[in-house]
Enzyme design. Structure first.
Site, PDB file in Angstrom:
ATOM      1  N   LYS A 158       0.815  -1.218   0.000  1.00 49.28           N
ATOM      2  CA  LYS A 158       0.000   0.000   0.000  1.00 49.28           C
ATOM      3  C   LYS A 158       0.853   1.274   0.000  1.00 49.28           C
ATOM      4  O   LYS A 158       0.451   2.295  -0.547  1.00 49.28           O
ATOM      5  CB  LYS A 158      -0.942   0.002   1.205  1.00 49.28           C
ATOM      6  N   GLU A 195     -10.033   5.351   2.928  1.00 49.99           N
ATOM      7  CA  GLU A 195     -10.753   4.197   3.468  1.00 49.99           C
ATOM      8  C   GLU A 195      -9.727   3.129   3.805  1.00 49.99           C
ATOM      9  O   GLU A 195      -8.622   3.137   3.272  1.00 49.99           O
ATOM     10  CB  GLU A 195     -11.730   3.662   2.417  1.00 49.99           C
ATOM     11  N   SER A 226       1.823  -9.583  -0.808  1.00 47.17           N
ATOM     12  CA  SER A 226       1.436  -8.172  -0.745  1.00 47.17           C
ATOM     13  C   SER A 226       1.669  -7.535   0.622  1.00 47.17           C
ATOM     14  O   SER A 226       1.874  -6.334   0.722  1.00 47.17           O
ATOM     15  CB  SER A 226      -0.031  -8.028  -1.130  1.00 47.17           C
TER      16      SER A 226
END
Lengths: 267, 394
Positions: B85, B107, B374
């Site tokens: 992210k 969010e 990830s």
């Protein structure tokens, strides 16, 4: 000018009298029941509403504040569907020819199928549709099937529209929905946007009427907004009354709409 | 047809209030994308702050155990803040700063994007508010506190299903409230144009590095790239630079929850249909009237009822395939990679690991598969323990 399409349906009646401002009321279909919605619509007409917007509930109403979000949840929990909203229109039309608009989100209409949806609108007598998540750039896919059935796809103009105002206004049909404030729907104590100058900008390119919505709840606000436009749209304040009185809301809705209509008429 | 289309998908289905801001965002992005100064600043942040490039690690024990293709792990879990992210957030936050914004909102589902956004805000001296489904604030309590430590304000979202989609709804509402000084730093390759493009571009660093790394190690392209898909940002980043290499299979792993034949699933490609939601046309889990379905997955980060429009397009044209992975399979894979490679990965990433366990043997030993890890799994340890009936407190 652009109004030729909509004059074929009842929307032409909403703003037909010169210098007489319109009052437009909103409620959510099936909140709390279909029977109550039918009754409230008929009472709103009797109280003088010129156009009634019926919200087809959606699971994720991103343009709504808490009041209408909750109404959507109540309606969906009660089993309301797109077909259920059409049935409400059918029942209203047995007794009334008040101009009607649907307000919902792109997905319920897309999923129903644009052609099928607007054909039903035409059969039952729904005159316009408002889709807050369908801006100018995306309207074509829905506008063509709506036009084919004489349903006016209403364009919205926001406080942030600036250079977009005239581009939107030029292609507007029915009326222009001028969003009074930033943010989502809901009662506001104060409306700061210079609506007058937005309407002035619109007037340079079209004679399509302008109605102002978002945040209007008091007769004073409605009068002030109608004074600088062609009408006032009220949603959350009506939905709040329905939330408070439930099945017994119709007489209260009548009283409120009557006071609002009178205020708008003075504008 | 409007801008930002991927085949029939994408577009800008958003309120008029936000349209000028989206147009401005696109203009600014196009400007800074080609600005050497901006790129240099971002590159420095990526290298000196986020720890890029991330490793491409040859998982030898997994390879031997599974018996087939050589397994490489793209270690996004080793990035600062513990997931991919940060790649997107540093780019968007820097862009926000250049645009003169003083506040960013976002969010978050699992909390990874929220933590990354709060981190970037702290670093760049910006105000930060995070919207997180109330249910997720309970599932990921540690991440809530982490965001608060970083100076962000966390709003638990109590509307709807109280998960990721509702957090997105609330963020959109807040952005229409305050658009002048605020950028909505969207966390995935979803939403209205230009977000799917911007997020994909910033995440494509994953496949840019991975391609160079695999060519160096193996002297040829991988047979397949496998990544988990919720909205689809790590997978789009992992796929992007391989899309042109037709011989490389691209496989996205969706969260099937309790199974695609149950209501408790979040597998959009497997169970969804075409729709318009959250600013885009794409595939969504929804009912016969187009009401968005309440989805379920053990993984808060994949618990989303839609998929990014570019993924929907890659699916339509058959360039990528999407497979459902159940909670059970993901949890097994979570434990498997911990024991086999000594890596506790995010339960999201474990969905990709689970699929590789199924397919590795179908490939020859001279072929390789890249799995995008990830994120790291510290945040999931308590939830996995609960899944196994072990009652521990964070």
């Amino acid at each position: 000018m652009n109004n030729e399409g909509i004059l074929k349906n009842k929307l032409g009646k909403v703003f037909d009298t010169p210098n007489r401002k319109a009052f437009i009321g909103f409620l959510t279909a099936g909140d709390p029941t279909a029977d109550c919605t039918v009754e409230c619509i008929l009472e709103m007409e009797r109280a003088g509403a010129d156009l009634i917007e019926i919200g087809i509930p959606f699971s994720d109403p991103t343009a709504e504040g808490v009041v209408i979000q909750d109404a959507n949840i109540r309606a969906l929990k009660g089993g309301m569907t797109t077909d259920g909203a059409f049935d409400i229109v059918r029942r209203v039309r047995e007794k009334s020819q008040v101009p009607l608009a649907f307000m919902t989100y792109a997905n319920p209409v897309f999923h129903y199928g644009y052609e099928k949806f607007f054909k039903r609108c035409k059969e039952l007598g729904v005159d316009a549709i408002i889709i807050p998540d369908l801006p100018f750039e995306e309207k074509q896919e829905m506008e063509e099937p709506a036009n084919a059935c004489d349903v006016a796809l209403i364009s919205m103009i926001a406080p942030t529209s600036e250079s977009r105002i005239q581009r939107i206004a030029r292609e507007a049909k029915g009326f222009l929905y001028v969003v009074s404030s930033m943010g989502v729907t809901g009662v506001r104590s104060e409306i700061k946007t210079d609506i007058g100058s937005i309407v002035e900008s619109i007037r340079k390119v079209t004679d399509v009427p302008c109605a102002v919505g978002f945040g209007i709840s008091t007769p004073e606000q409605a009068k002030a907004m109608a004074a600088v436009s062609d009408g006032a749209i009220v949603g959350s304040a009506i939905v709040k009354i329905i939330a408070k009185y439930g099945e017994k809301a119709a007489p209260e809705v009548y009283k409120y709409v009557k006071s609002m209509k009178e205020a708008v008429a003075e504008a | 047809m409007s801008k930002g289309r991927y085949g029939i998908h994408g577009g800008q289905y958003i309120s008029e209030t936000l349209m000028n801001e989206l147009i401005r965002l696109e203009e600014c992005y196009e400007h800074y994308k080609n600005d050497p100064e901006f790129q240099k600043e971002l590159d420095t942040l990526n290298r000196e702050y986020a720890g890029r490039p991330s490793l491409l690690y040859y998982a030898e024990k997994m390879t031997k155990d599974l018996g087939g293709a050589k397994i490489y792990l793209k270690r996004e879990d080793l990035n600062h803040t513990g997931s991919h992210k940060i790649n997107n957030v540093l780019g968007q936050a820097l862009l926000a700063k250049k645009m003169g914004k003083t506040r960013i909102i976002a969010e978050t589902g699992a909390g990874q994007h929220g933590v990354a956004t709060a981190t970037a805000a702290a670093l760049l001296g910006m105000e930060c508010e995070i919207y997180m489904g109330k249910e997720d604030t309970v599932r990921q309590a540690l991440n809530v506190y982490r965001m608060e430590l970083l100076g962000a304000k966390v709003h638990p979202v109590t509307s709807g299903t109280q998960t990721l989609k509702d957090a997105v709804n609330e963020c959109m509402r807040e952005w229409t409230n305050r658009v002048n000084d605020t950028l909505y730093v969207l966390g995935s390759v979803m939403g209205p144009h230009p977000f799917p493009m911007i997020v994909r571009d910033f995440q494509s660093v994953i496949s840019r590095e991975a391609k160079a790394q695999i060519l160096e190690k193996e002297g040829k392209l991988p047979a397949a790239v496998v990544a988990c898909v919720g909205g689809g940002s790590n997978s789009m980043g992992a796929f992007y630079n391989f899309i042109e290499d037709k011989e490389v299979e691209l496989i996205g792993c969706e969260a099937a929850g309790k199974g695609v034949d149950t209501a408790l699933t979040a597998a959009t490609i497997a169970t969804g249909s075409l729709g318009i939601f959250h600013g885009m046309k794409s595939y969504f889990c929804q009912d016969e009237y187009g009401q968005i379905a309440p989805v379920y997955s053990i993984s808060a980060g994949l618990d989303y009822p839609g998929i990014g429009p570019e993924h929907a397009y890659l699916h339509d044209i058959g360039r990528a395939q999407y497979v459902p992975i159940t909670d059970d399979e993901a949890v097994d894979a979570f434990e498997y990679i911990a024991r086999t490679e000594g890596i506790i990965c995010a339960v999201e990433s474990a969905h990709a690991v689970a699929h590789v366990r199924k397919i590795a043997k179908n490939y020859r030993p001279d072929q390789s598969i890249i799995v995008c890890l990830s994120g790291r799994g510290d945040k999931d340890v308590a939830a996995i323990a609960r899944y196994r009936g072990v009652d521990i407190h964070e």
